[in-house]
Design a protein around this motif. Structure first.
Motif, PDB file in Angstrom:
ATOM      1  N   HIS A  85      77.627  86.108  28.082  1.00  0.00           N
ATOM      2  CA  HIS A  85      76.433  85.560  27.429  1.00  0.00           C
ATOM      3  C   HIS A  85      76.802  84.160  26.922  1.00  0.00           C
ATOM      4  O   HIS A  85      77.981  83.809  26.863  1.00  0.00           O
ATOM      5  CB  HIS A  85      76.001  86.421  26.242  1.00  0.00           C
ATOM      6  CG  HIS A  85      76.058  87.898  26.489  1.00  0.00           C
ATOM      7  ND1 HIS A  85      75.197  88.546  27.338  1.00  0.00           N
ATOM      8  CD2 HIS A  85      76.902  88.863  26.006  1.00  0.00           C
ATOM      9  CE1 HIS A  85      75.477  89.847  27.357  1.00  0.00           C
ATOM     10  NE2 HIS A  85      76.517  90.070  26.565  1.00  0.00           N
ATOM     11  N   ASN A 127      67.955  89.525  23.836  1.00  0.00           N
ATOM     12  CA  ASN A 127      68.087  88.278  23.045  1.00  0.00           C
ATOM     13  C   ASN A 127      67.451  88.470  21.668  1.00  0.00           C
ATOM     14  O   ASN A 127      68.020  88.107  20.643  1.00  0.00           O
ATOM     15  CB  ASN A 127      67.389  87.106  23.727  1.00  0.00           C
ATOM     16  CG  ASN A 127      68.045  86.706  25.030  1.00  0.00           C
ATOM     17  OD1 ASN A 127      69.134  87.189  25.341  1.00  0.00           O
ATOM     18  ND2 ASN A 127      67.392  85.846  25.795  1.00  0.00           N
ATOM     19  N   GLN A 128      66.244  89.032  21.671  1.00  0.00           N
ATOM     20  CA  GLN A 128      65.512  89.221  20.418  1.00  0.00           C
ATOM     21  C   GLN A 128      66.274  90.175  19.485  1.00  0.00           C
ATOM     22  O   GLN A 128      66.383  89.934  18.279  1.00  0.00           O
ATOM     23  CB  GLN A 128      64.130  89.785  20.738  1.00  0.00           C
ATOM     24  CG  GLN A 128      63.243  89.907  19.523  1.00  0.00           C
ATOM     25  CD  GLN A 128      61.964  90.675  19.827  1.00  0.00           C
ATOM     26  OE1 GLN A 128      61.487  90.677  20.973  1.00  0.00           O
ATOM     27  NE2 GLN A 128      61.417  91.317  18.827  1.00  0.00           N
ATOM     28  N   ARG A 147      69.153  88.418  17.895  1.00  0.00           N
ATOM     29  CA  ARG A 147      68.686  87.533  16.816  1.00  0.00           C
ATOM     30  C   ARG A 147      68.377  88.335  15.547  1.00  0.00           C
ATOM     31  O   ARG A 147      68.773  87.951  14.451  1.00  0.00           O
ATOM     32  CB  ARG A 147      67.417  86.777  17.236  1.00  0.00           C
ATOM     33  CG  ARG A 147      67.643  85.731  18.301  1.00  0.00           C
ATOM     34  CD  ARG A 147      66.449  84.798  18.416  1.00  0.00           C
ATOM     35  NE  ARG A 147      65.249  85.433  18.928  1.00  0.00           N
ATOM     36  CZ  ARG A 147      64.910  85.497  20.223  1.00  0.00           C
ATOM     37  NH1 ARG A 147      65.695  84.941  21.140  1.00  0.00           N
ATOM     38  NH2 ARG A 147      63.803  86.097  20.609  1.00  0.00           N
ATOM     39  N   ALA A 160      71.050  82.468  21.453  1.00  0.00           N
ATOM     40  CA  ALA A 160      71.897  83.376  22.251  1.00  0.00           C
ATOM     41  C   ALA A 160      71.119  83.803  23.499  1.00  0.00           C
ATOM     42  O   ALA A 160      69.983  84.262  23.402  1.00  0.00           O
ATOM     43  CB  ALA A 160      72.290  84.585  21.423  1.00  0.00           C
ATOM     44  N   GLU A 161      71.741  83.633  24.652  1.00  0.00           N
ATOM     45  CA  GLU A 161      71.095  83.965  25.931  1.00  0.00           C
ATOM     46  C   GLU A 161      71.913  85.045  26.630  1.00  0.00           C
ATOM     47  O   GLU A 161      73.053  84.817  27.024  1.00  0.00           O
ATOM     48  CB  GLU A 161      71.009  82.702  26.804  1.00  0.00           C
ATOM     49  CG  GLU A 161      70.333  82.904  28.139  1.00  0.00           C
ATOM     50  CD  GLU A 161      68.962  83.585  28.021  1.00  0.00           C
ATOM     51  OE1 GLU A 161      68.880  84.780  28.344  1.00  0.00           O
ATOM     52  OE2 GLU A 161      67.988  82.921  27.590  1.00  0.00           O
ATOM     53  N   THR A 162      71.306  86.251  26.740  1.00  0.00           N
ATOM     54  CA  THR A 162      72.014  87.375  27.376  1.00  0.00           C
ATOM     55  C   THR A 162      71.432  87.715  28.744  1.00  0.00           C
ATOM     56  O   THR A 162      71.880  88.664  29.386  1.00  0.00           O
ATOM     57  CB  THR A 162      71.944  88.649  26.493  1.00  0.00           C
ATOM     58  OG1 THR A 162      70.583  89.133  26.503  1.00  0.00           O
ATOM     59  CG2 THR A 162      72.370  88.387  25.064  1.00  0.00           C
TER      60      THR A 162
END
Ligand code: UQ8
Length: 198
Positions: free
Chosen positions: A51, A83-84, A87, A75-77
């Protein structure tokens, strides 16, 4: 004689300001487009995924104060709902929007480094993440790509342990919501940071 004294003072001032201009190390700012910071998760024992964060910023001051800001909302998964959940359940970005890394580097050594050369620097940095500040001792590879560009990379993966930053409860929450048996608390991090003079 008085005229001569005045000339001497003027020459002294000119000399001092020139030498300051020569001695002052440049300031750098992070090129976020060309920089990257990856973190690795492990679930169900064998499923290992990469990620990254899409929004980084940072700087190195003329005095060698280096800083990296990581926007935790970025953050990019590769999975929107995940992602949400990172967060909200893990990073709790409403309270802790950024992680920051700070360290001191020798600005003069950096300035004197030859274009095309590589230095390994042993550093002690401070990571502030999720309201906790903790030291990180590591080796960084510093490459001077040009007179105006530096590349900084980790020499070996940096292992972040979720519990050290009060993030173990958040990892457990992710595990439960996704109905998983296990998510590792140990998270390797790798980065390449490009800095340009302003
Ligand atoms: C010149 C010079 C030397 C300059 C210096 C310049 C400078 C400033 C240098 C910096 C130096 C330095 C020392 C930097 C340090 C950088 C570090 C270490 C930064 C830390 C970055 C960070 C915040 C990392 C994250 C840490 C962490 C604990 C992350 C947790 C990740 C986990 C465990 C994710 C779990 C993902 C997962 C498997 C979820 C389960 C899941 C869910 C919830 C889901 O919804 C879903 O979809 C339905 C899934 O399936 C797809 C799931 O799997």
């Amino acid at each position: 004689m008085r005229k001569l004294n005045r000339w001497c003072v003027m020459l002294l001032i000119a000399g001092l300001s020139t030498s300051n201009a020569i001695l002052a190390a440049p300031e750098y700012s992070l090129d976020s487009e060309k920089s990257s910071l990856y973190f690795v998760s492990t679930k169900k024992t064998h499923i290992v995924e990469n990620h990254y964060f899409t929004n980084l910023s940072g700087s190195i001051s003329e005095f060698g104060e280096a800083k990296l800001n990581i926007d935790l909302s970025s953050a990019e998964t590769g999975v929107a709902i995940r992602n949400q959940r990172l967060r909200e359940l893990l990073f709790e970005v409403v309270s802790y929007s950024q992680a920051t890394v700070t360290l001191s580097v020798d600005a003069e050594t950096l300035d004197a480094q030859e274009v095309g050369s590589v230095q390994v620097q042993n550093v002690s940095a401070t990571l502030n993440l999720h309201g906790v500040s903790s030291p990180i001792a590591t080796n960084l590879i510093v490459t001077k790509l040009s007179n105006s560009t530096l590349m900084v990379q980790n020499a070996s993966p940096i292992i972040i342990v979720a519990g050290d930053y009060n993030l173990a409860t958040g990892v457990d929450a992710l595990k439960n919501v996704a109905n998983l048996d296990v998510i590792s608390y140990a998270v390797p991090v790798n980065f390449t940071l490009l800095f340009n003079t302003q």
